[in-house]
Design a protein around this motif. Structure first.
Motif, PDB file in Angstrom:
ATOM      1  N   UNK A  51       0.849  -1.202   0.000  1.00 48.19           N
ATOM      2  CA  UNK A  51       0.000   0.000   0.000  1.00 48.19           C
ATOM      3  C   UNK A  51       0.875   1.239   0.000  1.00 48.19           C
ATOM      4  N   UNK A  52       0.580   2.178  -0.913  1.00 49.42           N
ATOM      5  CA  UNK A  52       1.358   3.406  -0.986  1.00 49.42           C
ATOM      6  C   UNK A  52       0.940   4.364   0.118  1.00 49.42           C
ATOM      7  N   UNK A  53       1.797   5.317   0.397  1.00 45.59           N
ATOM      8  CA  UNK A  53       1.475   6.352   1.374  1.00 45.59           C
ATOM      9  C   UNK A  53       0.586   7.390   0.706  1.00 45.59           C
ATOM     10  N   UNK A  54      -0.506   7.735   1.386  1.00 41.98           N
ATOM     11  CA  UNK A  54      -1.388   8.791   0.882  1.00 41.98           C
ATOM     12  C   UNK A  54      -1.269   9.999   1.791  1.00 41.98           C
ATOM     13  N   UNK A  55      -1.215  11.189   1.188  1.00 37.71           N
ATOM     14  CA  UNK A  55      -1.110  12.421   1.973  1.00 37.71           C
ATOM     15  C   UNK A  55      -2.173  13.404   1.509  1.00 37.71           C
ATOM     16  N   UNK A  56      -2.706  14.160   2.474  1.00 31.80           N
ATOM     17  CA  UNK A  56      -3.662  15.209   2.124  1.00 31.80           C
ATOM     18  C   UNK A  56      -2.870  16.454   1.719  1.00 31.80           C
ATOM     19  N   UNK A  57      -3.040  16.833   0.468  1.00 28.03           N
ATOM     20  CA  UNK A  57      -2.310  17.965  -0.088  1.00 28.03           C
ATOM     21  C   UNK A  57      -3.189  19.214  -0.025  1.00 28.03           C
ATOM     22  N   UNK A  58      -2.760  20.196   0.747  1.00 28.95           N
ATOM     23  CA  UNK A  58      -3.524  21.450   0.848  1.00 28.95           C
ATOM     24  C   UNK A  58      -3.719  22.081  -0.526  1.00 28.95           C
ATOM     25  N   UNK A  59      -2.749  21.907  -1.402  1.00 29.12           N
ATOM     26  CA  UNK A  59      -2.811  22.528  -2.726  1.00 29.12           C
ATOM     27  C   UNK A  59      -3.955  21.954  -3.567  1.00 29.12           C
ATOM     28  N   UNK A  60      -4.127  20.637  -3.543  1.00 27.63           N
ATOM     29  CA  UNK A  60      -5.177  20.005  -4.349  1.00 27.63           C
ATOM     30  C   UNK A  60      -6.464  19.778  -3.563  1.00 27.63           C
ATOM     31  N   UNK A  61      -6.383  19.931  -2.223  1.00 30.16           N
ATOM     32  CA  UNK A  61      -7.516  19.717  -1.317  1.00 30.16           C
ATOM     33  C   UNK A  61      -8.057  18.291  -1.393  1.00 30.16           C
ATOM     34  N   UNK A  62      -7.137  17.352  -1.543  1.00 25.54           N
ATOM     35  CA  UNK A  62      -7.515  15.945  -1.553  1.00 25.54           C
ATOM     36  C   UNK A  62      -6.303  15.079  -1.215  1.00 25.54           C
ATOM     37  N   UNK A  63      -6.587  13.816  -0.905  1.00 25.04           N
ATOM     38  CA  UNK A  63      -5.497  12.891  -0.647  1.00 25.04           C
ATOM     39  C   UNK A  63      -4.882  12.438  -1.963  1.00 25.04           C
ATOM     40  N   UNK A  64      -3.563  12.327  -1.964  1.00 25.61           N
ATOM     41  CA  UNK A  64      -2.842  11.899  -3.149  1.00 25.61           C
ATOM     42  C   UNK A  64      -1.828  10.830  -2.765  1.00 25.61           C
ATOM     43  N   UNK A  65      -1.512   9.972  -3.716  1.00 20.77           N
ATOM     44  CA  UNK A  65      -0.431   9.010  -3.503  1.00 20.77           C
ATOM     45  C   UNK A  65       0.888   9.760  -3.465  1.00 20.77           C
ATOM     46  N   UNK A  66       1.726   9.400  -2.514  1.00 25.22           N
ATOM     47  CA  UNK A  66       3.045  10.026  -2.437  1.00 25.22           C
ATOM     48  C   UNK A  66       3.961   9.419  -3.497  1.00 25.22           C
TER      49      UNK A  66
ATOM     50  N   UNK B 191       1.817  19.975   0.115  1.00 29.00           N
ATOM     51  CA  UNK B 191       1.750  20.938   1.212  1.00 29.00           C
ATOM     52  C   UNK B 191       0.920  20.319   2.342  1.00 29.00           C
ATOM     53  N   UNK B 192       1.520  20.156   3.522  1.00 26.09           N
ATOM     54  CA  UNK B 192       0.830  19.563   4.670  1.00 26.09           C
ATOM     55  C   UNK B 192       0.768  20.583   5.799  1.00 26.09           C
ATOM     56  N   UNK B 193      -0.426  20.773   6.342  1.00 26.91           N
ATOM     57  CA  UNK B 193      -0.609  21.774   7.401  1.00 26.91           C
ATOM     58  C   UNK B 193      -1.323  21.174   8.600  1.00 26.91           C
ATOM     59  N   UNK B 194      -0.757  21.388   9.773  1.00 27.96           N
ATOM     60  CA  UNK B 194      -1.405  20.899  10.992  1.00 27.96           C
ATOM     61  C   UNK B 194      -2.453  21.887  11.489  1.00 27.96           C
ATOM     62  N   UNK B 195      -3.439  21.354  12.234  1.00 28.40           N
ATOM     63  CA  UNK B 195      -4.528  22.172  12.747  1.00 28.40           C
ATOM     64  C   UNK B 195      -4.093  23.065  13.897  1.00 28.40           C
TER      65      UNK B 195
END
Length: 477
Positions: free
Chosen positions: A1-16, A255-259
């Protein structure tokens, strides 16, 4: 399974998918060292420490960079109030920052660049922006032309015309556009300054991160992190500056941003009087508890701070610690081969390990991963109770596997990493063992008063005894 990250730029999860195969470049906006670090500083650095650890676990060679904004209005103001140099203030609080990092078990990153050490690079980047038509000089100040950069607003989702309509900025008639931002500030009395082709001065806030990230990670790299409050204008401006300077797209892939940190569901701020320094929190709770508290909430969600939430984290961490101690106790009992129960348990804990890793691969979901750690600790405790209650010998292979999985999970989350000390290697442990033997002899001779006295004397020293069919075991409170 690939790593998925939420990209602030695309506003969705993407495969790393890394820029360079097998590698991962990380840049995280660091602190402005004008005061001791607070919990708002701690959250992104603990978060990115875990992301760094997990990427390495998954086989990536990580290059991690985190800057210090050591030339800034707040530092200058603090220095002027104290009658010392700006360098003395920044040096003092950079030291305090590293002290807090070490206490929170945050591993050192590869580079900690400082603004003051990169002035030539910053000046060269500004000159390139002027040359490319993205910047202009006014009375020794240099501004970035936001209208020149067609994609301005793509990270924050804002439109330039809307920002102009609702702008609450001081009107500076020297600017071509009210939204143009400073790359260089002309020298003012009482401020440090450096020589540049357009005059003495110092950099604006945003240009430093563009310059230092690209210097150490290249014109395009994988991850850029920071708090949600940095999305606009800081990170928006970084994109415009960097791509305007190099012509290379994209500047950053993910782009990853914490709350935000909240206190009783209200945003933490000095003005509200709900502002907490790490050093103050650590007067009441352990650093490991604070780290565990931070990671018990997904990094993108708001983190509500309170003493009760910290006490919950403390209790949860204690449960995991007890399971770990039980594992080490089982490992000291001579093992036997597997039976039906241990085979079923082995299969179950392997599934829990995989569930833990799946959670981490899904946008670094530490909250879910930690829940699987609790499930795992529950299985440990059930098995420990069965072995000790029935006076059996454990499945040696199972115990060894559980030890390895626990160590793997702990190394990623960064808690309970220290190996349980061998009780036979310290003078204190030797003395405790003698007292336990005396107590056992007293119980055999039915001298329960003396046996109880030994137990009570150990309890006064913070040593708790637990009687098992294999004999008494002890642990510190």
């Amino acid at each position: 399974m690939s790593i998925k990250v939420y990209n602030t730029l695309s506003r969705q999860k993407e495969d790393f998918v890394p820029v360079k195969e097998g590698q991962a470049g990380i840049y995280v906006c660091g602190v402005t060292p004008y005061n001791h670090p607070h919990i708002g500083n701690a959250r992104p650095f603990v978060t990115w420490d875990v992301i760094h650890r997990f990427l390495e676990h998954e086989g990536y060679a990580v290059t991690h960079v985190q800057n210090f904004t050591d030339v800034d209005d707040k530092i200058i103001n603090t220095a002027n109030k104290e009658g010392v140099t700006w360098a003395e203030i920044s040096g003092r609080y950079i030291d305090a920052y590293f002290t807090a990092l070490d206490e929170l078990n945050v591993k050192r990153v590869d580079n900690y660049p400082r603004v003051s050490e990169h002035m030539n690079d910053i000046i060269a980047a500004i000159a390139k922006l002027i040359e490319n038509g993205y910047a202009y000089v006014v009375d020794g100040d240099v501004y970035f032309r936001v209208e020149k950069f067609a994609d301005y607003g793509k990270l924050s989702g804002r439109k330039l015309e809307d920002m102009l309509a609702g702008a609450r900025v001081d009107i500076d008639t020297r600017k071509e556009n009210p939204m143009d931002f400073a790359l260089w500030k002309a020298v003012k009395p009482g401020e440090p300054s450096w020589s540049a082709p357009w005059g003495e001065g110092r950099p604006g806030w945003h240009i430093e991160c563009s310059v230092m990230s690209m210097k150490y990670l290249g014109e395009s790299f994988d991850f850029h992190g920071g708090g949600s409050d940095l999305i606009f204008p800081h990170h928006e401006n970084e994109i415009a500056q960097s791509e305007g300077c190099t012509g290379h797209h994209p500047f950053v892939k993910y782009w990853l941003h914490n709350g935000f940190i909240t206190v009783n569901e209200e945003k933490m701020s000095k003005s509200l009087g709900n502002f907490f320094l790490v050093s103050d929190i650590l007067k009441h709770f352990s650093a490991e508890t604070l780290r565990f508290f931070i990671l018990s909430t997904h990094y993108r969600s708001p983190l509500d701070f309170s003493d009760e939430r910290l006490r919950e984290a403390e209790r949860g961490l204690s449960r995991l610690a007890t399971a770990k101690e039980s594992l080490y106790a089982l490992s000291k009992i001579p093992g036997v081969g597997p039976d039906a129960m241990s085979k079923a348990l082995l299969d179950n804990i392997q599934k829990l390990r995989e569930a833990f890793l799946v959670a981490m691969r899904d946008d670094f979901n530490t909250a879910l991963a930690i829940s699987h750690m609790f499930e795992f600790s529950h299985e440990i405790n059930i098995y420990y109770k069965k072995i000790t209650d029935e006076g059996q010998r454990p499945d040696g292979k199972l115990v060894n596997t559980m030890l390895n999985i626990f160590a793997e999970m702990s190394s990623i989350i960064g808690v309970l990493e220290e190996t349980v000390k061998n009780e036979e290697t310290t003078e204190e442990s030797f003395a405790i063992d003698i007292l336990i033997k005396l107590r056992e002899e007293a119980r055999k001779s039915k001298d329960y008063a003396f046996a109880d006295k030994v137990r009570d004397s150990l309890l006064e020293k913070g040593i708790v005894l637990e009687d098992t069919p294999q004999g008494a075991r002890w642990k510190k409170q």
